[in-house]
Design a protein around this motif. Sequence first.
Motif, mmCIF file in Angstrom:
data_model
loop_
_atom_site.group_PDB
_atom_site.id
_atom_site.type_symbol
_atom_site.label_atom_id
_atom_site.label_comp_id
_atom_site.label_asym_id
_atom_site.label_seq_id
_atom_site.Cartn_x
_atom_site.Cartn_y
_atom_site.Cartn_z
ATOM 1 N N ALA A 69 31.891 48.993 -64.896
ATOM 2 C CA ALA A 69 32.468 47.909 -65.730
ATOM 3 C C ALA A 69 33.162 48.499 -66.844
ATOM 4 C CB ALA A 69 31.190 47.025 -66.247
ATOM 5 N N VAL A 70 33.102 49.664 -67.272
ATOM 6 C CA VAL A 70 33.868 50.265 -68.262
ATOM 7 C C VAL A 70 35.254 50.353 -68.131
ATOM 8 C CG1 VAL A 70 31.799 51.538 -69.049
ATOM 9 C CG2 VAL A 70 33.500 52.574 -67.677
ATOM 10 N N TRP A 71 35.608 49.989 -66.840
ATOM 11 C CA TRP A 71 37.136 49.837 -66.514
ATOM 12 C C TRP A 71 37.626 48.588 -66.929
ATOM 13 C CZ3 TRP A 71 40.180 54.022 -65.073
ATOM 14 C CH2 TRP A 71 39.553 55.119 -64.753
ATOM 15 N N ILE A 72 36.916 47.705 -67.170
ATOM 16 C CA ILE A 72 37.422 46.260 -67.348
ATOM 17 C C ILE A 72 38.539 46.121 -68.518
ATOM 18 C CG2 ILE A 72 36.678 43.897 -68.080
ATOM 19 C CD1 ILE A 72 34.131 44.372 -66.925
ATOM 20 N N ALA A 73 38.220 46.875 -69.507
ATOM 21 C CA ALA A 73 39.394 46.709 -70.447
ATOM 22 C C ALA A 73 40.843 47.381 -69.731
ATOM 23 C CB ALA A 73 39.205 47.705 -71.706
ATOM 24 N N ASN A 74 40.730 48.270 -68.962
ATOM 25 C CA ASN A 74 41.929 48.841 -68.402
ATOM 26 C C ASN A 74 42.513 47.862 -67.608
ATOM 27 O OD1 ASN A 74 40.170 51.234 -69.394
ATOM 28 N ND2 ASN A 74 41.921 52.371 -68.847
ATOM 29 N N ALA A 75 41.550 47.355 -66.786
ATOM 30 C CA ALA A 75 42.071 46.379 -65.686
ATOM 31 C C ALA A 75 42.572 45.277 -66.215
ATOM 32 C CB ALA A 75 40.969 45.839 -64.719
ATOM 33 N N VAL A 76 42.132 44.570 -67.620
ATOM 34 C CA VAL A 76 42.782 43.705 -68.261
ATOM 35 C C VAL A 76 44.029 44.140 -68.777
ATOM 36 C CG1 VAL A 76 42.513 42.249 -70.412
ATOM 37 C CG2 VAL A 76 40.685 42.552 -69.267
ATOM 38 N N PHE A 77 44.359 45.099 -69.411
ATOM 39 C CA PHE A 77 45.888 45.555 -69.794
ATOM 40 C C PHE A 77 46.543 45.706 -68.584
ATOM 41 C CE2 PHE A 77 44.250 45.408 -73.771
ATOM 42 C CZ PHE A 77 45.117 45.940 -74.882
ATOM 43 N N LEU A 78 46.112 46.236 -67.407
ATOM 44 C CA LEU A 78 47.071 46.300 -66.189
ATOM 45 C C LEU A 78 47.351 45.012 -65.960
ATOM 46 C CD1 LEU A 78 48.140 47.898 -63.775
ATOM 47 C CD2 LEU A 78 45.793 47.742 -62.840
ATOM 48 N N ALA A 79 46.459 44.042 -66.011
ATOM 49 C CA ALA A 79 47.073 42.683 -65.458
ATOM 50 C C ALA A 79 48.021 42.171 -66.599
ATOM 51 C CB ALA A 79 45.716 41.537 -65.403
ATOM 52 N N ILE A 80 47.884 42.447 -67.708
ATOM 53 C CA ILE A 80 48.823 41.801 -68.629
ATOM 54 C C ILE A 80 50.234 42.360 -68.448
ATOM 55 C CG2 ILE A 80 49.439 41.848 -70.983
ATOM 56 C CD1 ILE A 80 46.379 41.597 -71.686
ATOM 57 N N SER A 81 50.239 43.988 -68.129
ATOM 58 C CA SER A 81 51.520 44.510 -68.113
ATOM 59 C C SER A 81 51.993 44.003 -66.823
ATOM 60 C CB SER A 81 51.084 46.140 -67.809
ATOM 61 O OG SER A 81 50.508 46.308 -66.700
ATOM 62 N N LEU A 82 51.504 43.692 -65.624
ATOM 63 C CA LEU A 82 52.079 43.124 -64.441
ATOM 64 C C LEU A 82 52.778 41.739 -64.868
ATOM 65 C CD1 LEU A 82 49.626 44.337 -61.707
ATOM 66 C CD2 LEU A 82 51.724 45.439 -62.046
ATOM 67 N N LEU A 83 52.031 41.030 -65.572
ATOM 68 C CA LEU A 83 52.526 39.875 -65.789
ATOM 69 C C LEU A 83 53.720 39.818 -66.779
ATOM 70 C CD1 LEU A 83 52.078 36.537 -65.754
ATOM 71 C CD2 LEU A 83 50.676 36.925 -68.025
ATOM 72 N N LEU A 84 53.677 40.777 -67.627
ATOM 73 C CA LEU A 84 54.798 40.913 -68.360
ATOM 74 C C LEU A 84 56.097 41.472 -67.669
ATOM 75 C CD1 LEU A 84 53.158 42.551 -71.760
ATOM 76 C CD2 LEU A 84 54.246 39.976 -71.223
ATOM 77 N N MET A 85 55.790 42.330 -66.936
ATOM 78 C CA MET A 85 57.100 42.948 -66.237
ATOM 79 C C MET A 85 57.605 41.866 -65.169
ATOM 80 S SD MET A 85 55.814 46.877 -65.249
ATOM 81 C CE MET A 85 55.306 48.313 -66.686
ATOM 82 N N ARG A 86 56.738 40.997 -64.600
ATOM 83 C CA ARG A 86 57.149 40.021 -63.808
ATOM 84 C C ARG A 86 58.139 39.048 -64.358
ATOM 85 N NH1 ARG A 86 55.496 35.072 -61.902
ATOM 86 N NH2 ARG A 86 55.745 34.705 -59.701
ATOM 87 N N ARG A 87 57.713 38.693 -65.804
ATOM 88 C CA ARG A 87 58.328 37.792 -66.438
ATOM 89 C C ARG A 87 59.816 38.435 -67.036
ATOM 90 N NH1 ARG A 87 54.225 34.827 -70.612
ATOM 91 N NH2 ARG A 87 53.243 33.767 -69.213
#
Length: 397
Positions: A373-391
């Motif tokens: 679960a300590v990877w959750i913060a990294n996963a959240v930022f990865l999802a945000i980065s993919l969304l921003l790159m797509r936009r």
Amino acid sequence: MLTTIQLRIARDILLMFAVSLFVLTLMVMFIGVAREAMNQGLGIAGVLRLIPYALPNALSIAVPGTALFSVCCVYGRMSADNEFTAMQSVGISPMPAIWPAIVITTLMSLGTVKLIDAAFTWGFHGAQHVVMSSVENIAYSVLQRDRSFQHGPLTLTVRDVDGKNLIEPVINIRRENDGPISINARRAELSYDDKVRGLTLRVTEGSATMGDKAAFHFPDTFVHTVPLDDCKPYDVLTANPSHMPMSDFATAGVKQLNAIHVRESAIAVHTGFNLMASRYDEIGGREAHTRSESLVSGRKRLKRLDTELHRRWASGFTCLALVLVGIPFAIRMRTADTMTTFGTVFLPTLLVYYPIFALTLDMAKEGRMPPSAVWIANAVFLAISLLLMRRNAYSRA
């Protein structure tokens, strides 16, 4: 052409990273570590001995922020100069220009994992040894300033300090398996004993009490050594997981699991014999309670071992997580003002990433969440980065 652009981007990132890392690490080391060490009375010689052990921790703290600053600087300038627009106008996707940063920060993240491992083990134990060997100077410095000093089991209060002489000291020594020792004297001296890693007290003209067991008066000099550090040999079955090298986690996990099975079997055997012998009061007696506490402690330690391994890897890859969000932000803002872009990305990091990481780490240690679960913060930022790159891709299409 792409190779040329990628090489230029990689060069700019590495150059900016090297300069920024040097400045930030220098600030952390000499404004933070050195200043605090001097305030604690470590002395210049002690500070110089402490610096090599504090360096891995300072670098592991500085690398993520420095990497983020570097990509914000490079990609913000490129976007402000319309270089990405020029690339798209000739049919070149911006993605190949982003790969150098991803590759570089992935390697930085791996290096940060090793830095964290070194900081938590070699750096921690080395710094402890430096502080321990300087504890005599620290004690006198603190006593001159505050008239009171506490370290480990020792608490010392004095009326005044005259050179090496402590005037009218009141000494309290805590003991784990026995009552405390209290000493009142006319004067005393301190010296560090490296063999036992403790302070030797030379107390003159005073009285001492040892809990409720004994009390005596001494008109001459009474010598007593107080160990300040647990000198037990290193054992993967009992060592603190936070200060164990990652190479020992697998062995420690296996041994801890075997120890848990042994404790479970012992509880089952003792419970069965007590039932057969109709000794029902012993099923929930003191010995049974001690075995249950030992079993619970072993299970908690096993969770700590698993969590600590994930923690170090996730902490190391904070570098990549921040950069993945920083790149699309820098491109989207289209400004050469690096500090504006850096602040825009770094503020959510402080408000989102680190609170999530701290919360999941605590819950994983307590067993309320799996260690991964300590990877959750990294996963959240990865999802945000993919969304921003797509936009970014759609907005420029």
